[in-house]
Scaffold this active site. Structure first.
Site, PDB file in Angstrom:
ATOM      1  N   CYS A  28      28.371   1.859  32.264  1.00  0.00           N
ATOM      2  CA  CYS A  28      27.482   0.756  31.868  1.00  0.00           C
ATOM      3  C   CYS A  28      28.136  -0.326  31.013  1.00  0.00           C
ATOM      4  O   CYS A  28      27.478  -1.316  30.696  1.00  0.00           O
ATOM      5  CB  CYS A  28      26.233   1.259  31.139  1.00  0.00           C
ATOM      6  SG  CYS A  28      25.219   2.365  32.108  1.00  0.00           S
ATOM      7  N   ASP A  29      29.377  -0.174  30.612  1.00  0.00           N
ATOM      8  CA  ASP A  29      30.039  -1.235  29.842  1.00  0.00           C
ATOM      9  C   ASP A  29      31.538  -1.227  30.122  1.00  0.00           C
ATOM     10  O   ASP A  29      32.354  -1.343  29.213  1.00  0.00           O
ATOM     11  CB  ASP A  29      29.767  -1.073  28.342  1.00  0.00           C
ATOM     12  CG  ASP A  29      30.140  -2.324  27.544  1.00  0.00           C
ATOM     13  OD1 ASP A  29      30.156  -3.435  28.135  1.00  0.00           O
ATOM     14  OD2 ASP A  29      30.415  -2.201  26.345  1.00  0.00           O
TER      15      ASP A  29
END
Length: 129
Positions: A28-29
């Site tokens: 997610c990042d």
């Protein structure tokens, strides 16, 4: 970055993502700052602070209304539906590889993300063009 080096680092990042995804998670990042060079052609993915289970729905914003994740590496499906899927990480990896090849981020927004610069960039990333 030399093409051979880029290929080796990209392959190492893909292997790391495969391991993450086989555990049922999504990073997610994923961004260059979260990829550590562990040796020639060898990387380690770091900073799992925003990681989620695959398929989890979540808010685009984290604490105090800040954007969750890093704008320049967000996949369109996350921008549109806040879906965390392995393909979202693949999009982010593609942005990283593009940056390795060109020396410049795939997306540009003119500096720090602010309300006035974030909305147009999110709309552009989410567009069908």
């Amino acid at each position: 970055m030399a093409e051979d080096d880029m290929r080796r680092y990209a392959a190492s990042m893909l292997q790391g993502l495969r391991d993450v995804h086989e555990e049922g998670c999504v990073h997610c990042d994923l961004k260059p700052q979260n990829v550590l060079i562990a040796g020639p052609g060898w990387t380690k993915i770091a900073d799992f602070g925003l990681a989620k289970r695959a398929g989890a729905q979540g808010s685009r914003s984290g604490h105090a209304g800040f954007l969750r994740g890093t704008l320049l590496y967000m996949a369109p499906e996350f921008v549109e539906k806040s879906e965390y899927e392995p393909l979202s990480d693949a999009w982010s990896l593609g942005c990283i590889v593009s940056e390795m090849a060109t020396g410049m981020p795939t997306w540009r927004y003119g500096g720090r993300a602010t309300t006035s610069t974030t909305a147009p960039l999110l709309l552009h990333i989410d567009s069908d063009e």
